[in-house]
Design a protein around this motif. Structure first.
Motif: not given
Length: 316
Positions: A40-43, A73-74, A109-111, A281-283
């Motif tokens: 996630t971070l690298l992409g 990322i956030c 962040f999600v909203i 939140t992760i995938v």
């Protein structure tokens, strides 16, 4: 930890259970989530760098894509580090203030991402339906305003929901059956009547889902109608392919949120809630670079040029 004050008591520390009910899975889950978080971070960082470096990508569409990557990322970084920590250490404590802060940021962040996806759909609508007027219609001032409005609205909604949680009393168990401070998990520990907080979250979540989905679906309907009228098989296939990939991610993202937050008195199991939270939140932050950017020829070409330039400079 619970502090007693006369006849009242208040929780100052929560304990996150995480996936502790599955001891054999702790290490495999840690490795899996660490891998996903790294990708996630690298992409997403890669996308941001490529867009910033290459002038060809300095357009509204890629401006929105870069902010989508920032959001991924956030909100992934709000939950994932704590999840990785509680998978490998015995101390699963989180302070009340840190818990509320975690909830506020992930909610904001999600909203914001909901409306960023809607803004991106509108951008594509303008590009397809009014290509000759695209640069005029999507001026720098307008697309900067749309992004700023998305962040501002996300922060305001999150602040309202968080404030409704702060008005509750937590005086009983301090064990959260989750790996993070997720709304329903926090609410289940409240000693006072949670009706106001539940209705606040339900109204805000439903309103945001309805508005963002209406913008997205309306935009794609107009895009498809416009492409069909062009009588171009190649462009028609490209349009449907693009819509399919976007709508797949949107369906997963919005579908998960609808199940979690827009269905009052949900009877879903805690395992389902945990898995659903892992998903959005992760995938999903890991999948978004693949769906929205890495399948884009301009981004792939810019990334290829950047890599070749770096390799050439090192060879010299």
């Amino acid at each position: 930890m619970v502090l007693n004050e006369g006849n009242q008591s208040s929780v100052t520390t929560f304990i996150l259970l995480g996936f502790s009910e599955y001891p054999p899975l702790q290490v495999p889950l840690f490795l899996a989530f660490l891998t996903i978080y790294t990708i996630t971070l690298l992409g997403n960082l890669g996308i941001i760098v490529v867009i910033r470096i290459h002038p060809k990508l300095h357009t509204p569409m890629y401006f929105f894509l870069s902010h989508l990557s920032i959001l991924d990322i956030c909100y992934s970084s709000v939950f994932t580090p704590k999840l990785l920590e509680i998978l490998v250490v015995d101390d699963r404590a989180i302070s009340f203030k840190a818990c509320m802060a975690q909830f506020f940021f992930v909610c904001a962040f999600v909203i914001t991402e909901m409306f960023m996806l809607a803004v991106m759909a509108y951008d594509r609508l303008v590009a397809v339906c009014n290509p000759l007027l695209y640069t005029v219609a999507m001026s720098r001032k307008l697309y900067a305003l749309l992004v700023a409005a998305s962040y501002t609205w996300g922060g305001m909604c999150s602040l309202t929901i968080t404030y409704s949680l702060l008005g509750l009393s937590f005086c009983g168990s301090n064990t959260i059956n989750h790996f993070g401070c997720e709304y329903s998990a926090i609410l289940s520990l409240a000693c006072s009547d949670p009706y106001f907080s539940q209705m606040t979250c339900f109204i805000i979540s439903t309103f945001n889902e309805a508005c963002s989905l209406l913008i997205i679906l309306s935009s794609y309907v107009f895009i498809v109608v416009t492409i069909v009228k062009m009588h171009s098989t190649g462009r028609l296939h490209k349009a449907f392919s693009t819509c399919a990939s976007h709508l797949t991610a949107i369906t997963i993202f919005h579908g998960t949120l609808l199940l979690l937050y827009c269905v009052p008195n949900s009877t879903s199991s805690w395992l389902f809630i945990k898995v659903a939270t892992v998903f959005y939140t992760i995938v999903i932050p890991m999948l978004n670079p693949l769906i929205y950017s890495l399948r884009n020829n301009d981004v792939k070409e810019a990334a290829r040029k950047l890599i070749n330039t770096k390799l050439f400079s090192h060879a010299m």
